[in-house]
Design a protein around this motif. Structure first.
Motif, short mmCIF file in Angstrom:
data_model
loop_
_atom_site.label_atom_id
_atom_site.label_comp_id
_atom_site.label_asym_id
_atom_site.label_seq_id
_atom_site.Cartn_x
_atom_site.Cartn_y
_atom_site.Cartn_z
N THR A 179 47.38 38.95 43.34
CA THR A 179 46.73 38.28 44.47
C THR A 179 47.77 38.08 45.57
N GLY A 180 47.35 37.39 46.62
CA GLY A 180 48.28 37.07 47.70
C GLY A 180 48.26 38.13 48.79
N THR A 181 49.27 38.07 49.63
CA THR A 181 49.37 38.99 50.76
C THR A 181 50.43 40.04 50.50
N MET A 182 50.46 41.04 51.36
CA MET A 182 51.44 42.11 51.24
C MET A 182 52.79 41.62 51.78
N PRO A 183 53.85 41.72 51.00
CA PRO A 183 55.16 41.25 51.48
C PRO A 183 55.64 42.03 52.70
N LEU A 184 56.12 41.32 53.70
CA LEU A 184 56.63 41.97 54.90
C LEU A 184 57.80 42.89 54.60
N LYS A 185 58.64 42.51 53.63
CA LYS A 185 59.86 43.26 53.36
C LYS A 185 59.60 44.66 52.81
N LEU A 186 58.39 44.91 52.33
CA LEU A 186 58.11 46.26 51.83
C LEU A 186 58.21 47.28 52.96
N GLY A 187 58.05 46.83 54.19
CA GLY A 187 58.17 47.73 55.33
C GLY A 187 59.59 48.11 55.66
N HIS A 188 60.56 47.58 54.90
CA HIS A 188 61.98 47.89 55.15
C HIS A 188 62.57 48.80 54.09
N VAL A 189 61.76 49.26 53.15
CA VAL A 189 62.25 50.15 52.09
C VAL A 189 62.20 51.58 52.63
N ALA A 190 63.28 51.98 53.25
CA ALA A 190 63.26 53.19 54.09
C ALA A 190 62.98 54.48 53.34
N HIS A 191 63.27 54.53 52.02
CA HIS A 191 63.11 55.77 51.26
C HIS A 191 61.77 55.85 50.53
N MET A 192 60.88 54.94 50.79
CA MET A 192 59.60 54.91 50.08
C MET A 192 58.78 56.17 50.37
N ILE A 193 58.28 56.77 49.30
CA ILE A 193 57.44 57.97 49.42
C ILE A 193 56.01 57.67 48.99
#
Length: 291
Positions: A179-193
Motif C-alpha cells: 500500500t502507500g504511495t510511490m517513493p520519490l527516490k525511485l526516480g533517481h535510480v539511473a540504471h533502472m531498466i
C-alpha cells in the motif's frame, strides 16, 4: 702466626723474582711448590626454552553500520540475515537457507558476483509465499542489480531506501499486498531498466520523477489506485518499450508527447477516467504493436 706471615712473603718474593728471571735470563731459578692445574671453566649448558605455541590470529570482522551502504560480502550477509525474519513474516518455512553457517552464495534466491562475492540479485526462487514486509535494510546492498519479490503476500509500503540502490536494473514488486504511495527516490535510480509495481494498492499520483529513468524499457503500474494525470515527462523515456497504466483512476487527457516514445511497442491506458481525443502524435509510434 708471625712465622707463617714471613713464609708467605718469601713465597711471593720468589715468584716475583722468577718472573723477572724469565724475562732477563739473569735470575736463578727457585724451586716452588707445584701448582694445581685448573682446566678451563665449563659452564653448565642453559636449558633451551620451550617454543611457545603460536596463537592463531583471528581477523577482525568489519564493522557494518546499520544504515550505511554495505562495505563487502560480510556486511551483505549481515543485511540479509537482518532482513530474513522481516521478509518471511509468519511463514518461517521460507528462507531457511539464510543462516549464519551457510555461505551467502548458497542462500536461496540470492545470486552473488563470481569475483567480488557481493550480492547482485535477490530473485523469487523459494516455493512458498513471503508474508512479511520489505525491509528498509535492503537499501544497503549497494551492488544489487535485481530485486524480484513479486507474486508474494508482502504488506506495508515500498521503502524509500530502495532509491539508494544505484546499480539496480530491475525492481519487481508486483502482485503483492503493498500500500502507500510511490517513493520519490525511485526516480533517481539511473540504471533502472524494468520497474514493475503492478497489481498492488498504490495510491496517489504517478511521480514525474520517473521521467528521469532514461534507461527504462518497461514501466508496469497497472491495476493500482493511482490518481491524477499522466506525467508529460514520460516522453523523456526514449528506450521505453512497454507502458502499462491500465485499471487505475487516472484523469485528464493523453499527453501528445507520448508520441515521441519511438521504441514503444505496447501502450495500455485502458480502464481509467481519461477524457478527450486520442492524440494524432501516437501515429508516429512506428514500433507500436499493441494499443
Amino acid at each position: 702466626m708471625g712465622c707463617r706471615k714471613w713464609k708467605l712473603v718469601a713465597v711471593g718474593l720468589a715468584l716475583l723474582c722468577g718472573a723477572c728471571g724469565q724475562s732477563s735470563g739473569t735470575m736463578p731459578s727457585v724451586s716452588l711448590p707445584t701448582a694445581v692445574s685448573i682446566g678451563p671453566a665449563v659452564l653448565p649448558s642453559a636449558t633451551p626454552m620451550s617454543e611457545a605455541t603460536p596463537v592463531p590470529v583471528v581477523p577482525a570482522m568489519p564493522s557494518c553500520p546499520p544504515t550505511e551502504p554495505s562495505s563487502g560480502p560480510y556486511c551483505d550477509k549481515e543485511v540479509l540475515l537482518a532482513a530474513r525474519d522481516v521478509l518471511r513474516g509468519a511463514n518461517t518455512e521460507v528462507l531457511r537457507t539464510w543462516r549464519h553457517d551457510n555461505p551467502i552464495g548458497s542462500f536461496e534466491g540470492v545470486r552473488v558476483h563470481p569475483s567480488s562475492g557481493r550480492v547482485v540479485a535477490i530473485e523469487d526462487a523459494w516455493p512458498a509465499f513471503l508474508t512479511g514486509s520489505i525491509p528498509k535494510s535492503l537499501g544497503q546492498l549497494d551492488q544489487l542489480q535485481v530485486l524480484d519479490l513479486g507474486g508474494n503476500g508482502l504488506t506495508g509500503t515500498i521503502p524509500e531506501e530502495l532509491g539508494q540502490l544505484g546499480h539496480l536494473q530491475e525492481l519487481r514488486l508486483g502482485r503483492n499486498r503493498l500500500t502507500g504511495t510511490m517513493p520519490l527516490k525511485l526516480g533517481h535510480v539511473a540504471h533502472m531498466i524494468v520497474l514493475d509495481l503492478s497489481v498492488i494498492r498504490l495510491r496517489g499520483a504517478i511521480q514525474s520523477e520517473l521521467g528521469h529513468l532514461f534507461q527504462l524499457h518497461s514501466l508496469d503500474l497497472r491495476r493500482n489506485r493511482l490518481t491524477g494525470t499522466i506525467p508529460p515527462k514520460l516522453e523523456q523515456l526514449g528506450h521505453l518499450q512497454s507502458l502499462d497504466l491500465d485499471h487505475n483512476q487516472l484523469m485528464g487527457t493523453i499527453p501528445p508527447k507520448l508520441g515521441q516514445l519511438g521504441q514503444l511497442q505496447s501502450l495500455d491506458l485502458s480502464h481509467n477516467q481519461l477524457t478527450g481525443t486520442i492524440p494524432l502524435q501516437l501515429g508516429q509510434l512506428n514500433q507500436l504493436q499493441r494499443l
